[in-house]
Motif scaffolding. Sequence first.
Motif: not given
Length: 288
Positions: A192-199, A204-208
């Motif tokens: 859902a987070k990466i989809a929100a970047v695409v749309t 951006a989405y950053i995760h670690a």
Amino acid sequence: MVDPTIAESDAALARRLAVLAGELLLRVRATHGHADPAALKAAGDRASHDFLRAELARWRPADAVLSEEDEGSRLVDGGDGVSRRTADRVWIIDPLDGTREFSEQGRTDWAVHVALWARDAATPHGLIAGAVGLPAQHRVLATDVPAVPPATPTPPGTVLRLAASRSRPPAFLADLADEVGAELVPMGSAGAKIAAVVTGDVDAYIHAGGQYEWDSAAPVAVATAAGWHASRIDGSPLTYNEADPRLPDLLVCRDELAAPLLAALRRQLAGTAVPSGSPAPHPGKDPR
């Protein structure tokens, strides 16, 4: 009647399976209700996994599968005669990404991931097809019809929106947001987070701090097919179908934001971040 799935492309198959698994999950959610979240999570995981494995066995029987819900598939050789590490093609699936959100009434930030890795792929990550189904949002993003990135760069002075984990955001993320002048937008599943970047709903989405290949394979396939940047947080390529499926960190963003965000990440991880309130390179300007 001719079966429309004959000669179906890998990308079209990924889309179709993400849609059908999503419809199945909506039915599971409606049938079980939300009174017992643990039971609902288990039922959703199992139903979607069994469906996807059966369909892949039917339509791509020669391919290997790596699934979150099949511990045996995580092994280099699962004992079924098909080693995913020597296979030429491996489907990487997350039957239900965001089980917590799936079990919470009214939440729509959960997803179905279906991706295909190929040994002869031209891309560094090796992903040649992918789909992210967002069933409760009634949409799917897939590589057969890539999204179109915005034509104009991020204007100077824009407050960036960074998608962040609801439950386990990286410890440095708040400081990084202060440095680059961004706001954090908590969301559920990685898909859902990466989809929100695409749309374009976030920048951006950053995760670690802990993910696996199935958490990001399909969303990364979708994002990169559309022209977005995706990498590890040190800038190195994301790679899939590794012996150890852990893939703990990533950055997905518009291409012009990659260099300044990676620079800010390097400073944060090295403990040399620009103090809050001090000038920092604007993410809308790419120094490359």
